[in-house]
Write a protein that holds these residues in place. Structure first.
Motif, short mmCIF file in Angstrom:
data_model
loop_
_atom_site.label_atom_id
_atom_site.label_comp_id
_atom_site.label_asym_id
_atom_site.label_seq_id
_atom_site.Cartn_x
_atom_site.Cartn_y
_atom_site.Cartn_z
N ARG A 142 9.88 -10.15 -10.90
CA ARG A 142 8.76 -9.31 -11.39
C ARG A 142 8.07 -8.56 -10.27
NH1 ARG A 142 8.76 -14.19 -14.05
NH2 ARG A 142 9.27 -14.08 -16.27
N LEU A 143 8.83 -8.03 -9.39
CA LEU A 143 8.27 -7.37 -8.22
C LEU A 143 7.66 -6.01 -8.53
CD1 LEU A 143 10.94 -8.36 -5.57
CD2 LEU A 143 8.67 -9.33 -5.88
N GLU A 144 7.83 -5.51 -9.75
CA GLU A 144 7.23 -4.24 -10.11
C GLU A 144 5.76 -4.39 -10.52
OE1 GLU A 144 9.51 -5.94 -11.72
OE2 GLU A 144 9.51 -5.57 -13.90
N PHE A 145 5.28 -5.61 -10.57
CA PHE A 145 3.91 -5.87 -10.99
C PHE A 145 3.03 -6.24 -9.80
CE2 PHE A 145 4.92 -5.42 -15.30
CZ PHE A 145 6.10 -6.09 -15.57
N THR A 146 1.85 -5.62 -9.73
CA THR A 146 0.95 -5.92 -8.61
C THR A 146 0.55 -7.39 -8.61
OG1 THR A 146 -0.96 -5.24 -9.94
CG2 THR A 146 0.03 -3.57 -8.52
N ARG A 147 0.45 -8.01 -9.75
CA ARG A 147 0.01 -9.41 -9.83
C ARG A 147 1.02 -10.38 -9.23
NH1 ARG A 147 1.21 -8.11 -15.27
NH2 ARG A 147 3.00 -9.25 -16.12
N SER A 148 2.23 -9.91 -8.95
CA SER A 148 3.25 -10.77 -8.34
C SER A 148 3.04 -10.96 -6.85
CB SER A 148 4.64 -10.20 -8.60
OG SER A 148 4.93 -10.14 -9.98
N TYR A 149 2.14 -10.20 -6.27
CA TYR A 149 1.96 -10.19 -4.82
C TYR A 149 0.69 -10.91 -4.40
CZ TYR A 149 5.67 -6.75 -4.98
OH TYR A 149 6.87 -6.13 -5.20
N ASP A 150 0.83 -11.70 -3.37
CA ASP A 150 -0.30 -12.47 -2.86
C ASP A 150 -1.03 -11.77 -1.72
OD1 ASP A 150 1.26 -15.78 -3.18
OD2 ASP A 150 0.36 -14.44 -4.66
N TYR A 151 -0.33 -10.92 -1.00
CA TYR A 151 -0.91 -10.30 0.19
C TYR A 151 -0.65 -8.80 0.18
CZ TYR A 151 -0.84 -15.17 1.57
OH TYR A 151 -1.02 -16.54 1.60
N TRP A 152 -1.65 -8.06 0.68
CA TRP A 152 -1.59 -6.61 0.71
C TRP A 152 -2.05 -6.11 2.08
CZ3 TRP A 152 -0.01 -3.58 -3.43
CH2 TRP A 152 0.20 -4.27 -4.64
N GLY A 153 -1.44 -4.99 2.48
CA GLY A 153 -1.92 -4.31 3.66
C GLY A 153 -3.11 -3.42 3.32
N GLN A 154 -3.63 -2.76 4.33
CA GLN A 154 -4.82 -1.92 4.15
C GLN A 154 -4.47 -0.52 3.66
OE1 GLN A 154 -3.29 -2.29 6.99
NE2 GLN A 154 -3.19 -0.22 7.82
N GLY A 155 -3.21 -0.16 3.75
CA GLY A 155 -2.76 1.14 3.27
C GLY A 155 -2.66 2.17 4.37
N THR A 156 -1.80 3.14 4.16
CA THR A 156 -1.66 4.27 5.08
C THR A 156 -1.54 5.54 4.25
OG1 THR A 156 -0.41 5.13 6.98
CG2 THR A 156 0.88 4.06 5.26
N PRO B 88 4.67 17.31 -2.98
CA PRO B 88 3.20 17.19 -3.00
C PRO B 88 2.72 16.05 -3.89
CG PRO B 88 3.83 19.50 -3.10
CD PRO B 88 5.11 18.70 -3.18
N GLU B 89 3.43 15.75 -4.95
CA GLU B 89 3.01 14.66 -5.83
C GLU B 89 3.23 13.28 -5.23
OE1 GLU B 89 5.07 17.22 -6.56
OE2 GLU B 89 6.68 16.58 -7.93
N ASP B 90 3.86 13.21 -4.06
CA ASP B 90 3.98 11.94 -3.35
C ASP B 90 2.72 11.62 -2.54
OD1 ASP B 90 7.39 12.79 -2.68
OD2 ASP B 90 6.66 11.33 -4.16
N THR B 91 1.79 12.54 -2.50
CA THR B 91 0.55 12.32 -1.77
C THR B 91 -0.22 11.15 -2.35
OG1 THR B 91 0.35 14.64 -1.11
CG2 THR B 91 -1.67 13.34 -1.15
N ALA B 92 -0.54 10.18 -1.49
CA ALA B 92 -1.21 8.97 -1.94
C ALA B 92 -1.45 8.07 -0.73
CB ALA B 92 -0.37 8.21 -2.96
N VAL B 93 -2.18 7.00 -0.97
CA VAL B 93 -2.24 5.91 0.01
C VAL B 93 -1.11 4.94 -0.34
CG1 VAL B 93 -3.62 4.02 0.95
CG2 VAL B 93 -4.74 6.17 0.29
N TYR B 94 -0.34 4.59 0.68
CA TYR B 94 0.82 3.73 0.48
C TYR B 94 0.50 2.33 1.01
CZ TYR B 94 3.76 7.58 -0.97
OH TYR B 94 4.31 8.63 -1.67
N TYR B 95 0.83 1.34 0.19
CA TYR B 95 0.54 -0.05 0.51
C TYR B 95 1.83 -0.87 0.52
CZ TYR B 95 -4.23 1.15 -0.90
OH TYR B 95 -5.47 1.73 -1.02
N CYS B 96 1.93 -1.79 1.48
CA CYS B 96 2.97 -2.80 1.38
C CYS B 96 2.34 -4.10 0.91
CB CYS B 96 3.71 -2.99 2.70
SG CYS B 96 2.74 -3.74 4.01
N ALA B 97 3.17 -4.96 0.33
CA ALA B 97 2.68 -6.21 -0.23
C ALA B 97 3.76 -7.27 -0.11
CB ALA B 97 2.27 -6.01 -1.68
N ALA B 98 3.33 -8.53 -0.09
CA ALA B 98 4.24 -9.66 0.06
C ALA B 98 4.13 -10.58 -1.14
CB ALA B 98 3.93 -10.42 1.35
N SER B 99 5.28 -10.97 -1.67
CA SER B 99 5.34 -11.86 -2.82
C SER B 99 6.17 -13.09 -2.48
CB SER B 99 5.97 -11.13 -4.01
OG SER B 99 6.25 -12.03 -5.06
#
Length: 124
Positions: A104-118, A88-99
């Motif tokens: 430093r792939l664990e940081f959101t700032r490393s990514y230039d593009y994001w999906g809309q989420g599912t 149950p704690e996995d419940t969330a909106v999941y996003y993919c991103a491209a860097s």
């Protein structure tokens, strides 16, 4: 520009599995490392897993090690997230991103593009 479209989310019972897909279009897919993040209501976006541009290297956050698996298919310009033993704690909106970098792939700032989420919802 890189466009990312996630799919495969849904409602699943605890202990079940889902496979998320993220289809990329635009620039050369193999030029980008890919990551998966999630965000639950009221929480910050959380790094889950990333895969290098070549697909030979991966990194996982501790909470999903052994349960989640990332892979990529260069022929389909798609990255996948296989999720097993969902909680149950996995419940969330999941996003993919491209860097553009493998670093430093664990940081959101490393990514230039994001999906809309599912949305992924795990019932107890």
């Amino acid at each position: 520009q890189v466009q990312l479209v996630e799919s495969g989310g849904g409602l699943v019972q605890a202990g079940g599995s889902l496979r998320l897909s993220c289809a990329a279009s635009g620039r050369t897919f193999s030029n980008y490392a890919m990551g998966w993040f999630r965000q639950a209501p009221g929480k910050e976006r959380e790094f889950l897993v990333a895969i290098s541009r070549s697909g030979t290297s991966t990194q996982y956050t501790d909470s999903v090690k052994g349960r989640f698996t990332i892979s990529r298919d260069h022929s389909k310009n798609t990255v996948y997230l296989r999720m097993n033993s969902l909680k149950p704690e996995d419940t969330a909106v999941y996003y993919c991103a491209a860097s553009p970098s493998n670093l430093r792939l664990e940081f959101t700032r490393s990514y230039d593009y994001w999906g809309q989420g599912t949305q992924v919802t795990v019932s107890s």
